[in-house]
Design a protein around this motif. Structure first.
Motif, PDB file in Angstrom:
ATOM      1  N   LYS A  62      10.991   0.794   9.775  1.00 44.12           N
ATOM      2  CA  LYS A  62      11.523   1.655   8.992  1.00 44.12           C
ATOM      3  C   LYS A  62      12.240   0.813   7.917  1.00 44.12           C
ATOM      4  CE  LYS A  62      14.527   5.879   8.786  1.00 44.12           C
ATOM      5  NZ  LYS A  62      15.337   6.879   9.621  1.00 44.12           N
ATOM      6  N   ASN A  63      13.313   0.076   8.434  1.00 48.04           N
ATOM      7  CA  ASN A  63      14.231  -0.774   7.572  1.00 48.04           C
ATOM      8  C   ASN A  63      13.324  -1.525   6.740  1.00 48.04           C
ATOM      9  OD1 ASN A  63      16.144   0.700   8.749  1.00 48.04           O
ATOM     10  ND2 ASN A  63      17.281  -0.851   9.273  1.00 48.04           N
ATOM     11  N   PHE A  64      12.216  -2.211   7.388  1.00 43.50           N
ATOM     12  CA  PHE A  64      11.342  -3.360   6.624  1.00 43.50           C
ATOM     13  C   PHE A  64      10.872  -2.523   5.494  1.00 43.50           C
ATOM     14  CE2 PHE A  64       7.109  -5.412   5.981  1.00 43.50           C
ATOM     15  CZ  PHE A  64       7.538  -6.589   5.554  1.00 43.50           C
ATOM     16  N   SER A  65      10.405  -1.511   5.602  1.00 42.05           N
ATOM     17  CA  SER A  65       9.922  -0.698   4.468  1.00 42.05           C
ATOM     18  C   SER A  65      10.698  -0.096   3.576  1.00 42.05           C
ATOM     19  CB  SER A  65       9.212   1.060   5.072  1.00 42.05           C
ATOM     20  OG  SER A  65       8.380   1.613   4.139  1.00 42.05           O
ATOM     21  N   LYS A  66      12.029   0.362   4.009  1.00 43.51           N
ATOM     22  CA  LYS A  66      13.170   0.639   3.014  1.00 43.51           C
ATOM     23  C   LYS A  66      13.421  -0.693   1.985  1.00 43.51           C
ATOM     24  CE  LYS A  66      18.036   1.964   2.838  1.00 43.51           C
ATOM     25  NZ  LYS A  66      17.868   2.980   2.190  1.00 43.51           N
ATOM     26  N   MET A  67      13.503  -1.783   2.750  1.00 46.72           N
ATOM     27  CA  MET A  67      13.708  -3.137   2.019  1.00 46.72           C
ATOM     28  C   MET A  67      12.617  -3.481   0.961  1.00 46.72           C
ATOM     29  SD  MET A  67      14.342  -6.882   3.612  1.00 46.72           S
ATOM     30  CE  MET A  67      15.123  -8.101   2.827  1.00 46.72           C
ATOM     31  N   CYS A  68      11.371  -3.367   1.580  1.00 45.55           N
ATOM     32  CA  CYS A  68      10.297  -3.819   0.529  1.00 45.55           C
ATOM     33  C   CYS A  68      10.250  -2.781  -0.819  1.00 45.55           C
ATOM     34  CB  CYS A  68       8.937  -3.436   1.230  1.00 45.55           C
ATOM     35  SG  CYS A  68       8.428  -4.968   2.312  1.00 45.55           S
ATOM     36  N   LYS A  69      10.737  -1.292  -0.357  1.00 45.66           N
ATOM     37  CA  LYS A  69      10.715  -0.434  -1.392  1.00 45.66           C
ATOM     38  C   LYS A  69      11.735  -0.518  -2.563  1.00 45.66           C
ATOM     39  CE  LYS A  69       9.956   4.468  -2.157  1.00 45.66           C
ATOM     40  NZ  LYS A  69      10.175   5.763  -1.322  1.00 45.66           N
ATOM     41  N   GLU A  70      13.245  -0.524  -1.985  1.00 41.39           N
ATOM     42  CA  GLU A  70      14.314  -0.969  -2.811  1.00 41.39           C
ATOM     43  C   GLU A  70      14.391  -2.302  -3.491  1.00 41.39           C
ATOM     44  OE1 GLU A  70      17.940   0.212  -0.820  1.00 41.39           O
ATOM     45  OE2 GLU A  70      17.111   2.237   0.015  1.00 41.39           O
ATOM     46  N   CYS A  71      13.772  -3.279  -3.177  1.00 42.75           N
ATOM     47  CA  CYS A  71      13.807  -4.761  -3.676  1.00 42.75           C
ATOM     48  C   CYS A  71      12.520  -4.594  -4.689  1.00 42.75           C
ATOM     49  CB  CYS A  71      13.583  -5.660  -2.676  1.00 42.75           C
ATOM     50  SG  CYS A  71      15.097  -5.859  -1.709  1.00 42.75           S
ATOM     51  N   LYS A  77       1.516   0.355  -6.273  1.00 42.99           N
ATOM     52  CA  LYS A  77       0.246  -0.097  -6.932  1.00 42.99           C
ATOM     53  C   LYS A  77      -0.512  -0.969  -6.337  1.00 42.99           C
ATOM     54  CE  LYS A  77       1.856   1.664 -11.416  1.00 42.99           C
ATOM     55  NZ  LYS A  77       2.334   1.009 -12.768  1.00 42.99           N
ATOM     56  N   ALA A  78      -0.219  -2.451  -6.642  1.00 40.63           N
ATOM     57  CA  ALA A  78      -0.451  -3.505  -5.829  1.00 40.63           C
ATOM     58  C   ALA A  78      -0.154  -3.763  -4.387  1.00 40.63           C
ATOM     59  CB  ALA A  78       0.063  -4.715  -6.669  1.00 40.63           C
ATOM     60  N   VAL A  79       1.020  -3.279  -4.333  1.00 40.61           N
ATOM     61  CA  VAL A  79       1.617  -3.226  -2.665  1.00 40.61           C
ATOM     62  C   VAL A  79       1.984  -1.780  -2.381  1.00 40.61           C
ATOM     63  CG1 VAL A  79       3.152  -3.886  -1.178  1.00 40.61           C
ATOM     64  CG2 VAL A  79       2.360  -5.607  -2.699  1.00 40.61           C
ATOM     65  N   THR A  80       1.415  -1.057  -1.227  1.00 35.93           N
ATOM     66  CA  THR A  80       1.553   0.347  -1.134  1.00 35.93           C
ATOM     67  C   THR A  80       2.449   0.265   0.479  1.00 35.93           C
ATOM     68  OG1 THR A  80      -0.249   0.622   0.040  1.00 35.93           O
ATOM     69  CG2 THR A  80      -0.588   1.026  -2.236  1.00 35.93           C
ATOM     70  N   LYS A 114      -0.344 -10.358  -3.015  1.00 39.16           N
ATOM     71  CA  LYS A 114      -0.970  -8.885  -3.434  1.00 39.16           C
ATOM     72  C   LYS A 114      -0.076  -8.593  -4.471  1.00 39.16           C
ATOM     73  CE  LYS A 114      -2.845  -6.542   0.801  1.00 39.16           C
ATOM     74  NZ  LYS A 114      -3.846  -5.715  -0.108  1.00 39.16           N
ATOM     75  N   ARG A 115       1.232  -8.898  -4.461  1.00 37.80           N
ATOM     76  CA  ARG A 115       2.165  -8.300  -5.120  1.00 37.80           C
ATOM     77  C   ARG A 115       2.202  -9.112  -6.680  1.00 37.80           C
ATOM     78  NH1 ARG A 115       4.942  -6.560  -8.742  1.00 37.80           N
ATOM     79  NH2 ARG A 115       7.107  -5.597  -8.642  1.00 37.80           N
ATOM     80  N   PHE A 116       1.801 -10.363  -6.326  1.00 42.35           N
ATOM     81  CA  PHE A 116       1.595 -11.320  -7.654  1.00 42.35           C
ATOM     82  C   PHE A 116       0.429 -11.928  -7.780  1.00 42.35           C
ATOM     83  CE2 PHE A 116       6.381 -10.909  -6.995  1.00 42.35           C
ATOM     84  CZ  PHE A 116       6.902 -10.420  -8.089  1.00 42.35           C
TER      85      PHE A 116
END
Length: 203
Positions: A62-71, A77-80, A114-116
């Motif tokens: 849950k926190n990993f997902s939060k970190m990826c989203k907020e950062c 798009k590229a990373v869902t 994926k992101r870059f």
């Protein structure tokens, strides 16, 4: 062979620490670079988010997902969010519910390409770490009602119709249960008599 010095403590002679120390390995050196220490600080801040007893050494999904989203690692798009969940489950130890910082680094290697897209693996990884370093979890104002665009129309109680209209007063405050059900007035002085003021209607 490493030379050992011997020191006498009381009547016992114990070998002291080896005089020669081995050179630090490359991954350890990389970990302690200034960029990585900032990324690790961000990792720890997100790891303990919402759990005061957490050590900060490992992170939940849950926190990993939060970190990826907020950062901004997860851009939708590229990373869902699905990509983030898949990578989290891929790098974590089997049966574990959290990931360590080393596993987090592995996850970033998976996501950065994926992101870059179009960047070399090294450049992509540096770009992802640049998004993360110095960041901390955002929790201020998360419970406030947002009034942007369509949301504002949906939350404007003055435009509600039908049974929904009855659930709010003029100021837009909810009436609670009284707005959803017809409550009977049980303030009559006779114990079993329910519905004050209804006698005249029935007799």
């Amino acid at each position: 062979l490493a030379l050992l010095e011997t020191r006498c403590i009381g009547h016992e002679c114990v070998p002291s620490i080896c005089r020669w120390s081995s050179a630090p390995s490359l991954p350890t050196y990389f970990l302690h670079s200034s960029k990585m220490s900032e990324v690790e600080q961000a990792f720890r801040k997100f790891a303990i988010y919402g759990d005061t007893s957490a050590s900060g050494n490992d992170m939940t999904g849950k926190n990993f997902s939060k970190m990826c989203k907020e950062c901004g690692v997860m851009d939708g798009k590229a990373v869902t969010s699905t990509d983030v969940d898949i990578v989290f489950n891929k790098v974590k130890t089997k049966g574990a519910r959290t990931i360590t910082f080393a596993e987090f680094q592995q996850a970033m290697k998976e996501l950065c390409s994926k992101r870059f897209k179009g960047k070399s693996p090294e450049e992509a990884l540096q770009a992802v770490y640049s998004l993360i370093e110095g960041k901390e979890p955002g929790s201020v104002g998360t419970t406030k009602a947002t009034k942007v665009g369509g949301v504002e129309r949906l939350t404007d109680t003055s435009k509600y119709t039908g049974s929904h209209k009855e659930r709010f007063d003029e100021s837009g405050k909810g009436k609670g249960l009284a707005g959803r059900q017809d409550l009977t007035d049980n303030s009559g002085y006779v114990g079993a008599y329910k519905g004050a003021g209804t006698y005249d209607q029935t007799h």
